[in-house]
Design an enzyme around this catalytic site. Structure first.
Site, PDB file in Angstrom:
ATOM      1  CG  HIS A 264      -1.960  -1.014   1.256  1.00  0.00           C
ATOM      2  ND1 HIS A 264      -2.140  -1.891   2.305  1.00  0.00           N
ATOM      3  CD2 HIS A 264      -2.917  -1.301   0.350  1.00  0.00           C
ATOM      4  CE1 HIS A 264      -3.171  -2.674   2.041  1.00  0.00           C
ATOM      5  NE2 HIS A 264      -3.657  -2.338   0.856  1.00  0.00           N
TER       6      HIS A 264
ATOM      7  CG  PHE B  10       4.889   0.446   7.466  1.00  0.00           C
ATOM      8  CD1 PHE B  10       5.944   1.097   6.836  1.00  0.00           C
ATOM      9  CD2 PHE B  10       4.140   1.170   8.374  1.00  0.00           C
ATOM     10  CE1 PHE B  10       6.247   2.414   7.116  1.00  0.00           C
ATOM     11  CE2 PHE B  10       4.421   2.488   8.657  1.00  0.00           C
ATOM     12  CZ  PHE B  10       5.478   3.117   8.033  1.00  0.00           C
ATOM     13  CG  HIS B  11       0.235  -2.948   4.981  1.00  0.00           C
ATOM     14  ND1 HIS B  11      -0.841  -2.089   4.817  1.00  0.00           N
ATOM     15  CD2 HIS B  11       0.542  -2.932   6.305  1.00  0.00           C
ATOM     16  CE1 HIS B  11      -1.164  -1.567   5.988  1.00  0.00           C
ATOM     17  NE2 HIS B  11      -0.335  -2.066   6.898  1.00  0.00           N
ATOM     18  N   PRO B  12       4.103  -5.173   2.730  1.00  0.00           N
ATOM     19  CG  PRO B  12       6.314  -5.798   3.187  1.00  0.00           C
ATOM     20  CD  PRO B  12       5.201  -4.922   3.691  1.00  0.00           C
TER      21      PRO B  12
END
Length: 537
Positions: free
Chosen positions: A295, A470-472
């Site tokens: 994101h 911070f959503h890989p």
């Protein structure tokens, strides 16, 4: 090479998924499990919810990855924080708990991943959580992971919900229940004012089990093979090389950044990547390291004219001491809030079936997104990201050195759908702020500024200021066919004894923060492994 015994299952990575996985596996006393974690056992600040601000750059609690500069984000280096503690990123994150939408998981199943529809994963979500506010068809109590609403209250939050009423946006008591849409109180993994990480929820109760061995400061360097079967893991600990053997399975749970790196270091991946760094190809897999999604988080900042509503003017001078004492005495206040105490799951167009952006309401303004220092003036920040981004990036090794950070290329905003949705998202949150109920509190828009109204100007602002949320995910995608890395039981295609269980297996992005889904993956992996180990050979 020092030997570390023999286990039934080795889990590499004690993050959100790995902690749940190891805990659930060792409920069977016959299974001997080794859980390896490259980071430290803990950090003294981690239990404090607001520690996400302090640990964002901390070298012992955070891997401090960095992206490769790309034209689509103004050639900026974007920090990519990931947890470097037992509990992984759940030990340093912003504590926002979001399951996602049913369409997310139904899409996974539609891609050929049997057992991953919303109907399939809902019982897993219910089993894993202890929802403080009651049980119904979607929520339950009694699970290991405590979930509650954020404690923080503010007239700003009330005004935003009133603004939502004016724009026809529903109020929603439980966005993890029947419907996600609405402006909502954030659900968070906090209990009694303390972080309830995966380490607290799953590993703390399991530590006394004789069949679980947790080893921290153990950096996995490669997977060990006998032909096509994975038989163990080599790791480095305090300068010593150690080998651990698994009689049944090895499960890699090091996350969307480190999992493709470990596979490539072990000779599993794209031949052109491996040969470039002198690594012999053990198993060619073109999908390793591809399909990266994250994101991209854009923002609008307002200065407030009413003092006392923003934490910017509540934690200066003696206020900082007061907030510390308040937290010690009551477990409330600034130190007890998640990254965003209020959220919005919103539709940028009325014809959409479900929300396509997520808004975060921050009762403060920071100078630097990663140093987390506060502006000296009172303010409010609204951020948003597209829930289901289409742009695809990659993560690949830059060196055969296991301690060298990989090459992270987000490729943000490369898809026109993403550009359109992000611009429309900023317009929508601006309309919320200008709808009237916030007028008594807002002085002026500071960034990008009231003069930036056209699409090109807003897109330029996003390119120059937005960061990762911070959503890989997705770098070892679960899918049938040549571009998939694992099958629907999380087994690596073409190899034996090796599975992956973390956010890297997500075929597409879930609609929101990814920690809840990552824990669910760990829970579901444990269930499948125990089923398969009981099955006759």
């Amino acid at each position: 090479m020092e030997q570390d015994g023999s286990y039934d299952v080795i889990v590499v990575g004690a993050g959100s998924a790995g902690s749940a996985l190891a805990s659930r596996l060792t409920e069977d006393p016959k299974l001997r499990v080794l859980l390896l974690e490259a980071g430290a056992a803990s950090h003294p600040l981690s239990p404090v919810p607001m520690s996400f601000a302090f640990l964002m750059n901390h070298p012992t609690a955070n891997w401090n990855y960095r992206s490769t500069p790309e034209e689509g984000t103004a050639n900026r280096v974007i920090p990519v924080p990931r947890g470097r503690l037992v509990g992984g990123s759940s030990s340093i994150n912003g504590l926002v708990y979001v399951r996602g939408q049913p369409i997310d998981y139904d899409s996974w199943a539609q891609f050929g991943n049997r057992g991953w529809s919303y109907e399939d994963v809902l019982p897993v979500f219910r089993r894993m959580e202890n929802y403080e506010h009651g049980a119904d068809d979607w929520r339950t109590q009694g699970g290991p992971l405590h979930v509650c609403e954020a404690y923080d209250r503010s007239p700003i939050y009330d005004a935003l919900q009133e603004a939502g009423d004016k724009l026809g946006i529903p109020r929603n008591k439980d966005y993890n229940g029947a419907s996600q849409e609405g402006i909502v109180r954030t659900q968070t993994t906090i209990r009694d004012g303390k972080r309830f990480s995966a380490a607290v929820a799953y590993l703390k109760p399991a530590r006394g089990r004789p069949n679980l061995n947790i080893v921290s400061d153990a950096h996995a360097t490669r997977l060990l093979f006998d032909g096509t079967r994975c038989v163990g893991v080599a790791y480095e600990r305090h300068g010593r090389e150690v080998e651990a053997r698994a009689g049944r399975e090895v499960v890699v749970s090091t996350g969307a950044v480190a999992t493709p790196q470990l596979l490539e270091l072990s000779g599993i991946g794209r031949p052109e990547v491996l040969s470039q760094h002198g690594i012999a190809v053990r198993h060619a897999m073109p999908g390793v390291g591809e399909n990266l999604r994250d994101h991209i988080n854009a923002r609008i900042i307002w200065r407030l004219k009413t003092r006392g509503l923003s934490y910017n003017d509540r934690i200066v001078g003696l206020g900082r001491i007061w907030e510390g004492l308040k937290y010690i005495a009551t477990r409330r206040g600034f130190l007890a809030i998640p990254s965003a105490p209020l959220l919005g799951f919103l539709k940028t167009r009325p014809d959409l079936e479900c929300p396509d952006i997520q808004m975060h309401v921050l009762p403060y303004v920071i100078k630097d997104a990663f140093k987390r220092t506060l502006q000296p003036w009172p303010g409010m920040t609204l951020t948003c990201y597209q829930l289901r981004p289409e742009s695809l990036g990659s993560i690949h090794i830059k060196s055969a050195d296991p301690k060298a950070h990989p090459d992270i290329r987000f490729n943000f905003l490369s898809d026109p759908i993403d550009r359109r949705t992000m611009v429309d998202g900023l317009k929508l949150i601006r309309r919320l702020a200008n709808a009237g109920p916030l007028d008594p509190f807002i002085d002026q828009e500071v960034d990008p500024g009231p003069g930036v109204t056209d699409d090109d100007g807003l897109l330029d602002s996003i390119r120059n200021t937005a960061n990762t949320a911070f959503h890989p995910i997705g770098t070892c995608r679960m899918a049938p066919g040549p571009n998939g890395v694992v099958d629907d039981r999380l087994r690596v295609h073409g190899l034996l004894g090796l599975r992956i269980a973390d956010a890297s297996i997500m075929p597409t992005m879930v609609s929101g923060n990814t920690n809840a889904a990552s824990i669910m993956i760990g829970e579901k992996a444990a269930e499948m492994i125990r089923q398969d180990l009981r099955a006759p050979a």
